[in-house]
Design a protein around this motif. Structure first.
Motif: not given
Lengths: 115, 115
Positions: A14-18
């Motif tokens: 769903r969203e890029p991991l930091g």
């Protein structure tokens, strides 16, 4: 063959991991990325009462007690299990919060109800 | 301190894993147990349209293109992503079925609705 028509719906997609989050999760995944440790984790978690005596765990494998101890220590260091000595034996149980971190990463979201 | 009062409810804690299943899942977990590969997976999955050009992926890291290629190959060999060349660039997308295997292992079951 061709491009995908459906995207994966797991949180990881769903969203890029930091960087920091990825490093923490990778360490946790390394701890479970071993057949013996996966089996130990499932044996501990599914044991009656939610905890297992080290004697039950050792008997289930063709491995020496020190090898089992090593694997249990890796799981414990990662925060996946905890233990307590009672009399002769040490008893282990799963720490659900840590297992749930992995669940939160890979769990598929509920599909829209169809029909 | 004391024994747990609640058992973990993830599938891994519901019944002992068999040897073959544990070996298969451990191989899959090894493929994701790396910070760069976790970030690549999340970048691919969260990219607009559910797929990402290798050019977008390489730009996001302070790593050489061959290193990124190596990590992409590990993910692809594990069946977590697939790719296709279109013109100059290779495009990658997630294979949801494989990610869902990990989700099925660690996902917490729904809690009984309380209040």
């Amino acid at each position: 063959m061709s491009a995908p028509t459906t995207a994966c719906c797991a949180p990881i997609a769903r969203e890029p991991l930091g960087e920091a989050e990825a490093a923490e999760l990778a360490a946790l995944l390394k701890a479970v990325a071993d057949p013996v440790r996966l089996r130990l984790l499932s044996m501990i978690g599914s044991h009656a009462g939610g905890e297992a005596c080290v004697c039950d765990l050792t008997d289930a494998f063709d491995l020496t007690a020190p090898t089992i101890s090593h694997h249990l220590k890796v799981l414990r260091t990662a925060g996946l299990i905890d233990c307590e000595r009672r009399g002769t034996w040490v008893y282990y149980w799963i720490i659900p919060e840590t297992v749930n971190k992995l669940g939160a990463l890979f769990a598929p979201l509920a599909e829209p109800t169809a029909g």
